[in-house]
Design a protein around this motif. Structure first.
Motif, short mmCIF file in Angstrom:
data_model
loop_
_atom_site.label_atom_id
_atom_site.label_comp_id
_atom_site.label_asym_id
_atom_site.label_seq_id
_atom_site.Cartn_x
_atom_site.Cartn_y
_atom_site.Cartn_z
N ASP A 136 0.82 -1.21 0.00
CA ASP A 136 0.00 0.00 0.00
C ASP A 136 0.86 1.26 0.00
N CYS A 137 2.00 1.21 0.67
CA CYS A 137 2.92 2.35 0.67
C CYS A 137 3.49 2.61 -0.73
N ILE A 138 3.96 1.56 -1.38
CA ILE A 138 4.51 1.69 -2.73
C ILE A 138 3.43 2.17 -3.70
N HIS A 139 2.22 1.65 -3.55
CA HIS A 139 1.12 2.07 -4.43
C HIS A 139 0.84 3.56 -4.26
N LEU A 228 -4.63 -15.28 -0.32
CA LEU A 228 -5.36 -14.17 0.29
C LEU A 228 -4.79 -12.83 -0.17
N GLU A 229 -3.45 -12.74 -0.23
CA GLU A 229 -2.80 -11.50 -0.69
C GLU A 229 -3.15 -11.21 -2.14
N ARG A 230 -3.14 -12.24 -2.98
CA ARG A 230 -3.47 -12.05 -4.40
C ARG A 230 -4.88 -11.48 -4.55
N ASP A 235 -6.30 -5.64 -7.79
CA ASP A 235 -6.35 -4.43 -8.60
C ASP A 235 -5.02 -3.69 -8.64
N ILE A 236 -4.16 -3.96 -7.65
CA ILE A 236 -2.87 -3.27 -7.56
C ILE A 236 -1.74 -4.09 -8.20
N LEU A 237 -1.77 -5.39 -8.00
CA LEU A 237 -0.71 -6.27 -8.51
C LEU A 237 -1.30 -7.33 -9.44
#
Length: 240
Positions: A136-139, A228-230, A235-237
């Protein structure tokens, strides 16, 4: 053999993640693995360590603390033990493995992991929560055009495995960990490559066959977390 929380031997504890948990952090989450609860936050500093100055390359570092009443025995504030140093270095190494530091530019991302409540697996849970805060920080940096390319290169997760009362277990609680004959922490990328394997025989030695069984069990649990992370970051990765 019955586990105290009625899980199967190859079953993770319930995972609950609240993203963007803190108002002022560039990335944050509250992550719960069973009764282990940790707040992870990512912040950005527009400087780098001396050895990286004028290289155009960034850095990532981590800090880990257990809050005073996070365990049954009160932990003094600001006490940095050898265990604390070991864990925060592990978190930092793990997260640096899935970020392209050259694309980050000359800035440092700091990951703070504060254990609110501990019941085993605090280091592995911190890695998972730290990864979520980091993405979230990198995004945020990317959306604000502070970096040109999204520099997260893979997913990341970690879990514990061990031998307890003659059974190979996944995701140990504190009770299981404290009584385990073998205790192991495994960190792995979404690609299936290992970042770190920390294992020790506490009560008895273990065979190569045991080792492979532990790794297979860890991979199963880590794959479930990465799934779960995927879903969380679809939408981000989307390309990872």
């Amino acid at each position: 053999m019955k586990r105290a929380d009625a899980r199967e031997s190859d079953q993770l504890r319930r995972v609950n993640i609240k993203r963007k948990f803190l108002k002022y952090a560039q990335g944050s989450c509250l992550i719960e693995m069973g009764n282990t609860k940790i707040i992870c936050a990512a912040s950005v500093d527009k400087s780098v360590p001396l050895f990286l100055r004028n290289t155009g390359e960034g850095w990532l570092t981590a800090e880990y603390r257990m809050l005073p009443c996070s365990s049954e025995t009160r932990i003094p504030r600001d006490k940095i033990s050898g265990r604390t140093m070991e864990i925060q270095r592990l978190i930092g190494r793990s997260l640096r493995s899935i970020i392209d530091l050259k694309k980050l530019g000359e800035r440092t991302i700091r990951i703070d992991c504060d254990v609110v409540q501990a019941n085993g697996g605090t280091r592995t849970t911190s890695i998972v929560g730290g990864f979520i805060a980091l993405v979230d920080c990198i995004h945020r940096l990317y959306k604000r055009n502070e970096i040109r390319e999204f520099c997260v290169t893979d997913f990341l997760a970690a879990t514990s495995v061990g031998l307890w009362q003659g059974i190979h277990l996944l995701d140990l609680t504190y009770l299981e960990d404290s009584q385990a004959d073998v205790d192991m922490n495994v960190v792995m990328k979404g690609s299936g490559e290992f970042i770190e394997i920390q294992g020790a025989a506490e009560g008895s030695s273990f065979s190569q066959k045991d080792l492979m069984s532990f790794l297979d069990l860890a991979k199963k649990g880590i794959k479930e977390i990465i799934d779960l992370e995927r879903d969380m970051f679809k939408d981000i990765l989307p390309g990872l």
